[in-house]
Design a protein around this motif. Structure first.
Motif, PDB file in Angstrom:
ATOM      1  N   PHE A  50      -3.621   1.392  -2.717  1.00 41.18           N
ATOM      2  CA  PHE A  50      -3.216   2.785  -2.825  1.00 41.18           C
ATOM      3  C   PHE A  50      -2.521   3.231  -1.548  1.00 41.18           C
ATOM      4  O   PHE A  50      -1.454   3.841  -1.574  1.00 41.18           O
ATOM      5  CB  PHE A  50      -4.467   3.625  -3.098  1.00 41.18           C
ATOM      6  CG  PHE A  50      -4.235   5.100  -2.991  1.00 41.18           C
ATOM      7  CD1 PHE A  50      -3.532   5.770  -3.978  1.00 41.18           C
ATOM      8  CD2 PHE A  50      -4.715   5.817  -1.913  1.00 41.18           C
ATOM      9  CE1 PHE A  50      -3.322   7.123  -3.886  1.00 41.18           C
ATOM     10  CE2 PHE A  50      -4.503   7.168  -1.814  1.00 41.18           C
ATOM     11  CZ  PHE A  50      -3.805   7.829  -2.797  1.00 41.18           C
ATOM     12  N   GLU A  53       1.247   2.265  -0.461  1.00 42.28           N
ATOM     13  CA  GLU A  53       2.404   3.054  -0.846  1.00 42.28           C
ATOM     14  C   GLU A  53       2.400   4.444  -0.218  1.00 42.28           C
ATOM     15  O   GLU A  53       3.415   5.096  -0.140  1.00 42.28           O
ATOM     16  CB  GLU A  53       2.464   3.190  -2.363  1.00 42.28           C
ATOM     17  CG  GLU A  53       2.971   1.958  -3.076  1.00 42.28           C
ATOM     18  CD  GLU A  53       1.842   1.181  -3.692  1.00 42.28           C
ATOM     19  OE1 GLU A  53       1.965  -0.041  -3.817  1.00 42.28           O
ATOM     20  OE2 GLU A  53       0.812   1.803  -4.021  1.00 42.28           O
ATOM     21  N   ASN A  54       1.226   4.900   0.194  1.00 41.91           N
ATOM     22  CA  ASN A  54       1.114   6.276   0.646  1.00 41.91           C
ATOM     23  C   ASN A  54       0.884   6.406   2.148  1.00 41.91           C
ATOM     24  O   ASN A  54       0.463   7.443   2.616  1.00 41.91           O
ATOM     25  CB  ASN A  54      -0.045   6.951  -0.089  1.00 41.91           C
ATOM     26  CG  ASN A  54       0.416   7.509  -1.429  1.00 41.91           C
ATOM     27  OD1 ASN A  54       1.267   8.365  -1.471  1.00 41.91           O
ATOM     28  ND2 ASN A  54      -0.170   7.018  -2.479  1.00 41.91           N
TER      29      ASN A  54
HETATM   30  C1  NAG Z   1       0.628   8.242  -3.596  1.00 42.31           C
HETATM   31  O1  NAG Z   1      -0.621   8.540  -4.163  1.00 42.31           O
HETATM   32  C2  NAG Z   1      -0.548   9.359  -5.339  1.00 42.31           C
HETATM   33  C3  NAG Z   1      -1.959   9.662  -5.765  1.00 42.31           C
HETATM   34  O2  NAG Z   1      -2.512  10.633  -4.931  1.00 42.31           O
HETATM   35  C4  NAG Z   1       0.217   8.612  -6.403  1.00 42.31           C
HETATM   36  O3  NAG Z   1       0.316   9.416  -7.552  1.00 42.31           O
HETATM   37  C5  NAG Z   1       1.586   8.285  -5.889  1.00 42.31           C
HETATM   38  O4  NAG Z   1       2.269   7.517  -6.823  1.00 42.31           O
HETATM   39  C6  NAG Z   1       1.520   7.519  -4.570  1.00 42.31           C
HETATM   40  N1  NAG Z   1       2.817   7.368  -3.985  1.00 42.31           N
HETATM   41  C7  NAG Z   1       3.576   6.325  -4.204  1.00 42.31           C
HETATM   42  C8  NAG Z   1       4.867   6.307  -3.491  1.00 42.31           C
HETATM   43  O5  NAG Z   1       3.230   5.412  -4.917  1.00 42.31           O
END
Ligand code: NAG
Ligand code: NAG
Ligand code: NAG
Ligand code: NAG
Ligand code: NAG
Ligand code: NAG
Ligand code: NAG
Ligand code: NAG
Ligand code: NAG
Ligand code: NAG
Ligand code: NAG
Length: 546
Positions: A50, A53-54
């Protein structure tokens, strides 16, 4: 003091990290934990993919990230041989236990050898004591084979010693290089902090035509200078202490490995020589010595395998951290990058000082130099005349964000040069300078302005450095550099040492066995020859011991 967690201390922390995977700690750490009974990390929120990506978003700054998760996924003997999932975390005993578990085959080998060969030695002793009457069968092939194998294993032992010796030399130079690099980075940081602090001190003293920085600004400079000074001194002294300690540990490791290589070489050589010469008593002494030394070397192998794995884990952890600097990781315990308050404060103070200094200069230009005062306005009047001076471009706005220059402003780079064209020739009239030719500034006012520009530019140029400290770019660069330029060497060389140790201990172990076998074959041969020469029937041989 909150300052002790500032990012300025990142480099001593780095050194601590480096120390932590230095040899001496590797084994002792296995048994030490900072938190007694620390089994409670099961509840940790694991954000692994998770976060991938964030990672750039600020709101994630309090979640956890597992460093080197795949590499450190090993069986944990302290937790019922379940897989360890905590990642790289040198303050976690489960981490050390799971890394230590990779070396268990070698420790087991040491134990098996110690017990097994000890048992064999005991058996041989018993045989010599109890069953003296034995007839010796002599076979030429067995004799030749044992000699060949003895020579082979002695050669292997010598090669192993050479590998170990060169490996330790290279390991030492690559650890020293890495250490020098980290110390060099720390030195650069200390230099920059000191120079920045000096620039601020200079800014405090600047006055242009008796216009000074505002009093509250000077107070703020004093405050930030104290902090900068203490963190620079802290960093310098910790760097010095830690690098000396690490260097000492590295020197001890080097010496130990050289001694191991030399002793094993000597052992292999002497054992070979004595068993060829048939010096039974000396061979028996060497067999006993070798029995213990080989067990010790196998344990050392295990320690180096563990070390090698920790080095590799740390390298991967650094790389992972570079990708996720704002997630909470195990590296933060020793690298508090998240707490950037002081770097931020320095950055903003620096900008504020630059902004104010430029303001001081511009006030003088706009309100004094560029105005044609009547001679009566005495402190302001110095017979200024001629074309108007361009004001200085302020690189910051009042809220300290970037500002672009407008037309007609001169940049910090160019100002001194451009203003040179506005200097008049001056004469001192009743204690104050008065222009006698056309011009906007007297030489002394020009010099004060040039000094102010120099200082503001000096401070302005520290902006990127402070910004790097604040957002950890600096540590990221250091880690990236270590990961790409130092880690491969460190891993390769610690592997070399490990391989050298395995070779030496295995070869010496086998040659030790063949000392005994060859000595026996040799006795049998000698005995048979005697029998053939004298033409007498073979008699039970009277042995003097193993
Ligand atoms: C970041 O996290 C959110 C969930 O809080 C998710 O929906 C989102 O797709 C994520 N960002 C990326 C770029 O994947
Ligand atoms: C950060 O921590 C606070 C309180 O511990 C919590 O309420 C918040 O949800 C956390 N944020 C994230 C992104 O985990
Ligand atoms: C770092 O600074 C110390 C003291 O100023 C100096 O002795 C040392 O040689 C420097 N090290 C490097 C790698 O520049
Ligand atoms: C700090 O200042 C000194 C002398 O003023 C200079 O020699 C040195 O290069 C500066 N160091 C850095 C990192 O700018
Ligand atoms: C900074 O520390 C040094 C000693 O380490 C001291 O001599 C110097 O006066 C200090 N400067 C300031 C501005 O506190
Ligand atoms: C590292 O291990 C310690 C001790 O078990 C634990 O308290 C800490 O939370 C761990 N850190 C991370 C980031 O998992
Ligand atoms: C840094 O300090 C400034 C003002 O001192 C503040 O506006 C800013 O939000 C701070 N930034 C961070 C990342 O703390
Ligand atoms: C100089 O002029 C500016 C406007 O350009 C004004 O705000 C400021 O108060 C003046 N300063 C002095 C010392 O007269
Ligand atoms: C301000 O300028 C500096 C260098 O000129 C740059 O590194 C920085 O990113 C800029 N900041 C903003 C917020 O644009
Ligand atoms: C400095 O001044 C020269 C002319 O004197 C000009 O060509 C140059 O663009 C100026 N540089 C900056 C950064 O303003
Ligand atoms: C003032 O400057 C002018 C030139 O701009 C010069 O001719 C004149 O003599 C100067 N006055 C004094 C009192 O020096």
């Amino acid at each position: 003091m909150a300052f002790s967690r500032s990012p300025f201390l990142l480099l001593p922390a780095l050194l601590v990290l480096f120390l932590s995977f230095s040899i001496s700690c590797a084994s002792s750490r296995l048994h030490s934990t900072r938190i007694p009974g620390g089994r409670g990390e099961d509840g940790l929120v694991i954000w692994r993919r998770f976060l991938a990506e964030n990672s750039s978003s600020v709101e994630l700054s309090n979640s956890s990230f597992i460093l080197a998760a795949e590499r450190t996924d090993r069986k944990d003997p302290l937790d019922g041989y379940k897989h360890y999932t905590g990642g790289w975390n040198i303050s976690n005993k489960h981490y050390w236990a799971s890394v230590g578990f990779t070396a268990v085959p070698l420790f087991a080998l040491a134990l098996v050898w110690f017990v097994g060969f000890g048992f064999v030695l005991l058996l041989i002793c018993c045989c010599y004591c109890c069953c003296r009457r034995r007839s010796y069968s002599y076979s030429r092939t067995a004799y030749a084979l044992s000699l060949i194998l003895l020579i082979l294993f002695t050669c292997a032992a010598i090669i192993g010693c050479i590998v170990l010796y060169t490996g330790q030399g290279k390991f030492h130079s690559s650890t020293s290089n890495t250490l020098d690099y980290v110390v060099g980075q720390a030195n650069i940081t200390v230099d920059n902090l000191r120079n920045f602090s000096e620039s601020l001190a200079a800014a405090k003293k600047i006055s242009v035509d008796q216009v000074l920085l505002p009093a509250d600004m000077r107070g703020k400079i004093d405050a930030i200078q104290t902090k900068l000074n203490s963190s620079a001194n802290d960093l310098a002294s910790k760097t010095k202490d830690n690098s000396r300690k690490i260097q000492r540990v590295l020197d001890i490791v080097r010496l130990d490995l050289i001694i191991v290589a030399a002793v094993m070489l000597l052992l292999a050589f002497l054992g070979f020589l004595f068993s060829i010469l048939g010096l039974q008593f000396l061979v028996s002494i060497l067999v006993i010595a070798g029995w213990i030394l080989v067990a010790g070397t196998f344990i050392l192998c295990g320690v180096f395998l563990l070390l090698h794995n920790v080095v590799a884990d740390t390298c991967v952890a650094m790389n992972d951290w570079v990708d996720h600097p704002h997630a909470h990781t195990a590296l933060d315990d020793i690298l508090p990058c998240v707490d950037s308050a002081t770097a931020n404060e320095s950055l903003y103070r620096g900008r504020e000082v630059t902004y104010q200094l430029v303001n001081v200069v511009n006030q003088v230009i706009n309100n004094i130099s560029n105005i044609d005062f009547p001679p009566a306005a005495k402190p302001l009047y110095y017979n200024q005349s001629g074309p108007l001076m361009p004001p200085l471009c302020n690189p910051y706005t009042a809220d300290l964000s970037n500002r672009t220059c407008t037309a007609g402003e001169v940049s910090l780079n160019n100002a001194s040069q451009v203003w040179r064209g506005y200097i008049c020739q001056a004469a001192v009239v009743s204690g104050s300078e008065i222009c006698t030719t056309t011009g906007r500034v007297t030489p002394s006012i020009y010099n004060q302005m040039a000094a102010a520009v120099r200082v503001s530019q000096g401070i302005y140029l520290y902006g990127p450095f402070l910004a790097d400290l604040e957002d950890c770019t600096f540590v990221r660069q250091t880690f990236t550099e270590i990961y790409s330029n130092h880690c491969p060497g460190l891993e390769l060389r610690s592997k070399w040492i490990y391989i050298g140790l395995v070779m030496v201990s295995t070869a010496v172990m086998l040659s030790l066995i063949f000392w005994v076998i060859y000595a026996r074959e040799r006795r049998h041969r000698k005995y048979n020859k005697q029998f053939i020469h004298s033409g007498q029937p073979p008699l039970p041989l009277q042995d003097k011991g193993p």
